[in-house]
Design an enzyme around this catalytic site. Structure first.
Site, PDB file in Angstrom:
ATOM      1  N   GLU A 153       0.955  -1.258   0.017  1.00  0.00           N
ATOM      2  CA  GLU A 153      -0.116   0.027   0.134  1.00  0.00           C
ATOM      3  C   GLU A 153       0.853   1.324  -0.061  1.00  0.00           C
ATOM      4  O   GLU A 153       0.428   2.312   0.303  1.00  0.00           O
ATOM      5  CB  GLU A 153      -1.031  -0.005   1.142  1.00  0.00           C
ATOM      6  CG  GLU A 153      -2.046  -1.040   1.182  1.00  0.00           C
ATOM      7  CD  GLU A 153      -2.974  -0.921   2.164  1.00  0.00           C
ATOM      8  OE1 GLU A 153      -2.937  -0.342   3.246  1.00  0.00           O
ATOM      9  OE2 GLU A 153      -4.408  -1.523   1.850  1.00  0.00           O
ATOM     10  N   GLU A 174      -6.787  -7.848  -0.763  1.00  0.00           N
ATOM     11  CA  GLU A 174      -7.407  -7.804   0.392  1.00  0.00           C
ATOM     12  C   GLU A 174      -8.797  -7.317   0.238  1.00  0.00           C
ATOM     13  O   GLU A 174      -9.088  -6.410  -0.790  1.00  0.00           O
ATOM     14  CB  GLU A 174      -6.554  -6.682   1.120  1.00  0.00           C
ATOM     15  CG  GLU A 174      -5.097  -7.135   1.685  1.00  0.00           C
ATOM     16  CD  GLU A 174      -4.590  -6.127   2.658  1.00  0.00           C
ATOM     17  OE1 GLU A 174      -5.222  -5.147   3.477  1.00  0.00           O
ATOM     18  OE2 GLU A 174      -3.271  -6.119   2.676  1.00  0.00           O
TER      19      GLU A 174
END
Length: 791
Positions: A444, A505
């Protein structure tokens, strides 16, 4: 760069063969090349940094004796200060070398120490390694005492140093501290095999091949007349050996009878820092069995380095013949499309973080593959234990492995470490057939063209057989990797914006769930996982999805639910399933296992008064639900809401009985082809009826490290967990073992777990658990002898 600096940088990888058993033999044979000796027992430990403790003659009689894997401090399973393990500690190990070590190089290999390690031998500083998730090693030869005692000292800095990935900013997981993976000594000839990379070729053709890169470390200038001998082994059967020269390398041929081992000449060279790479090609080998998720067949390549007819080094690597690629059609394994369905895994356990031995690490892979029926796991957010990866190979569980990090990118030196992590991860794990994607981007993180150009280039140069991915949290991101991997927590999911697309995710923190939550929350948690997987199955542009996450995990105070736990898993931190686990379990075919799981706890309060739907996860075709002996409702799976799942949940919203007036036992019958195939019952009495004590294993090794989970459950009369049982359980242990956990042990959601660890002696261990109302339960674990370790 001198030899010590090179080994410090590259690390010397421990032979995979040496660790197939619990420990290696301590009496080495001198005619078979290398030997590897575990160095895990008899460490001396201080929780504080002591001046002079790196010296050979330092008085360490006040240090604590410990065994690796070791956590620098044991902690409660939740609600502890996340600074509690962030300190500098010291480890010392006294040892003597066997006589056969004379004339050999002596190398020490560390598999993982959290977070920065400074190493001394006999008072001589060998260097510092910065990083907690990747292996490193040092050459001890120049400073070792062949005749007397040696002292290896390791200063371990377990603070969150901003110069080391993943640190520098907030991180949503805890790293814990200590020498939490194994250590070994390796004894080799001055010229030895530094690494081996096995690369299958043309595996889907009638004539598969094999390329084996042998990395030969020349540590002396007299290495001449060397020969490489290679064997391809299926089980215990040698099916091909190297032979016939071809363009500087040699081919291999199938065995027709029992030919003498053919060889490949190794070019003469002088001592050098970088290993010499020699590629050996096996061509036209016999037909092979492919490694697949359903049939994970493994082969071995044995390599011998020979001088004048004498083996001076030997090594082996386990691998699988398989083709794995992300394409515009999705993920293709051996030419067929496999929709990926998996979960992310953090490596931490209650009380000791990641400092768990082989058996416990492997158990997580078994839960993911055998109990949750996943076909892929992501090692979020760092390389994980080799024991876990070896279990993935053996079980057919695919792996996305990634480098350490979480959102933050540091300065130039920090980036250099990130690139080095890519190299160490790949060179350690490139032979695992389970690994199908290298994660070469900080999880991320923002775009960084220079950094991610380097990480991708490094990955492709080291391993041209696998694709790369980089986990991101936003779509408008520069794609330097092969596969666009995105964390997408919304629903509906965003449509794929690249031809090679994997969702890495979802759910997780957006619907944190505890085992004690009410019925409607548990049901919704399960249905959210089902909805996302249904959408992923609806479009071939999705390669699949890896949900957040498998197991609840410890975190910093900035995250989680106020007790430093992220309750994001479909399984709790003690490895006990939540109701959403049934969504994953039920996706297997009935021939593998019949599954019938209720997506709520059957309790009169919430259920009777507020229950508007009953959800069951099953791979049956038809279910009948009986309440108090009367048919409540029946029907098939909800294919209207979940048209793309192989086995959708059953969602019942209409029934004829008044639950408040007719509450009682629930009975569910499952049918396939009109035939009843499974029946389960849930009690309507609302009483804690049984106290159950269950160890995962009945036998442990007396090596001081081996351990197994012991689960305590309070259930109804049908064996279903009573979620509101919260009693304190008193534990008594007799025999050569210790308890890892709390005593008394408090039930949470009707369940608790501790781990039983051997203490180095053999014998019987008896564990007795006492419930305040349901009485005593006991179990027995045998501790069997383990081979001695060097002194």
């Amino acid at each position: 760069m001198d030899r010590r600096d090179f080994l410090k940088t590259t690390g010397s990888l421990v032979s995979a063969t040496a660790f197939r058993g619990a420990v290696a033999e301590t009496t080495p044979r001198t005619d078979t090349g290398r030997w590897v000796l575990p160095l895990n027992r008899n460490w001396l430990y201080s929780r504080t940094r002591v001046d002079g403790a790196h010296g050979k003659d330092f008085d360490d009689s006040g240090f604590e004796r410990v065994v690796l894997p070791h956590a620098n401090v044991r902690l409660p399973w939740h609600s502890f200060d996340d600074k509690a393990y962030q300190f500098v500690s010291m480890y010392r190990r006294h040892f003597r070398l066997p006589p056969a070590a004379r004339g050999r190089r002596v190398l020490v290999d560390f598999e993982g120490v959290m977070t920065a390690s400074t190493v001394w031998l006999n008072g001589v500083r060998l260097g510092e390694y910065r990083g907690g998730f990747t292996p490193f090693g040092f050459d001890l030869t120049e400073h070792v005492d062949l005749a007397g005692e040696n002292v290896l000292a390791v200063e371990v800095d377990s603070t969150e140093r901003p110069d080391i990935p993943p640190f520098g900013n907030l991180v949503d997981y805890l790293t814990f501290g200590g020498m939490y993976r194994e250590v070994s000594l390796k004894f080799v000839d001055p010229c030895f095999l530094e690494n081996v990379f096995v690369r299958p070729t043309n595996v889907l053709s009638s004539h598969p091949g094999l390329e084996v890169d042998c990395f030969i470390q020349h540590l002396d200038a007299a290495a001449r007349g060397l020969v490489l001998e290679l064997e391809l082994v299926d089980g215990e059967h040698v099916i091909a050996r190297a032979s016939e020269p071809l363009s500087g390398s040699r081919r291999a041929r199938p065995l027709e009878h029992e030919p003498a081992a053919a060889s490949v000449q190794v070019p003469e060279s002088t001592g050098r820092a970088e290993p010499h790479s020699q590629t050996i090609r096996f061509e036209k080998i016999p037909p092979v069995r492919l490694w697949d998720i359903d049939h994970p067949h493994l082969y071995t390549v044995r390599v011998r380095l020979v001088r004048d007819g004498r083996v001076i080094d030997n090594d082996s690597r386990t691998f699988g013949f398989r083709s794995a690629r992300f394409t515009e059609r999705g993920f293709e394994l051996n030419g067929r499309i496999v929709k990926l369905r998996g979960l992310n895994r953090h490596q931490n356990f209650p009380f000791v973080g990641p400092a768990m031995p082989r058996r416990v690490q492997r158990r997580d892979a078994e839960i993911l593959r055998k109990e949750l029926k996943c076909n892929i796991v992501r090692t979020s957010h760092y390389p994980q234990s080799r024991h876990f990866l070896e279990a993935c190979d053996e079980l057919g569980l695919l792996v996305l492995e990634e480098i350490p990090g979480w959102q933050y990118i540091g300065d130039a030196a920090w980036k250099d470490l990130a690139v080095d992590n890519v190299r160490r991860m790949i060179r350690r794990d490139w032979n695992h057939p389970s690994i199908v994607l290298w994660g070469v981007r900080i999880n991320e993180s923002r775009d960084d063209h220079e950094l991610y150009t380097r990480t991708n280039r490094t990955a492709h140069e080291l391993d041209p057989t696998r694709q790369t991915g980089g986990i991101r949290a936003f779509r408008n991101s520069e794609l330097l990797e092969d596969v666009f991997t995105l964390n997408d927590f919304g629903f509906p999911l965003q449509e794929p914006n690249h031809p090679l697309y994997l969702n890495t995710e979802f759910i997780g923190h957006t619907y944190s769930t505890k085992t004690t939550d009410n019925a409607d929350h548990l049901i919704e948690h399960a249905l959210r996982h089902a909805r996302v997987h249904d959408q992923l199955a609806s479009d071939p542009r999705y390669a699949g999805g890896i949900a957040w996450c498998a197991f609840d995990y410890n975190t910093h105070a900035n995250f989680g639910s106020g007790d430093r736990i992220c309750y994001h898993g479909v399984v709790d931190i003690f490895r006990e399933p939540k109701r959403a686990a049934g969504v994953y379990r039920s996706q297997c075919e009935p021939g593998e296992e019949l599954v019938l799981e209720l997506a709520l706890h059957w309790a009169a309060g919430d259920a009777a008064g507020l229950l508007s739907r009953i959800v069951v996860c099953s791979n049956c075709e038809h279910l009948k639900l009986f309440l108090g002996g009367k048919l409540l409702v029946e029907g098939g799976p909800d294919r209207k809401q979940f048209p793309h799942l192989a086995h959708p949940p059953f969602v019942f919203t209409e029934w004829a009985l008044d639950l408040l007036q007719n509450w009682g036992d629930l009975r569910i019958e499952g049918y396939i082809g009109g035939k009843q195939v499974i029946v389960r019952n849930w009690s309507g009495q609302g009483l804690d009826q049984q106290f159950v004590l269950t160890p995962d294993d009945s036998q442990l090794l007396a090596d001081g490290a081996d351990c197994t989970r012991l689960v305590l459950r309070v259930t109804d009369e049908f064996g279903n967990v009573r979620p509101f049982a919260a009693d304190a359980i008193r534990l008594e242990l007799e025999g050569p073992a210790e308890l890892i956990g709390e005593n008394p042990c408090l039930l949470v959601g009707g369940v608790a777990a501790v781990w039983i660890r051997s203490t180095g002696s053999s014998g019987a261990v008896r564990i007795t658990a006492t419930h305040p109302r349901l009485g005593e339960q006991s179990t027995r674990i045998e501790i069997v002898p383990a081979p001695a370790e060097m002194v």
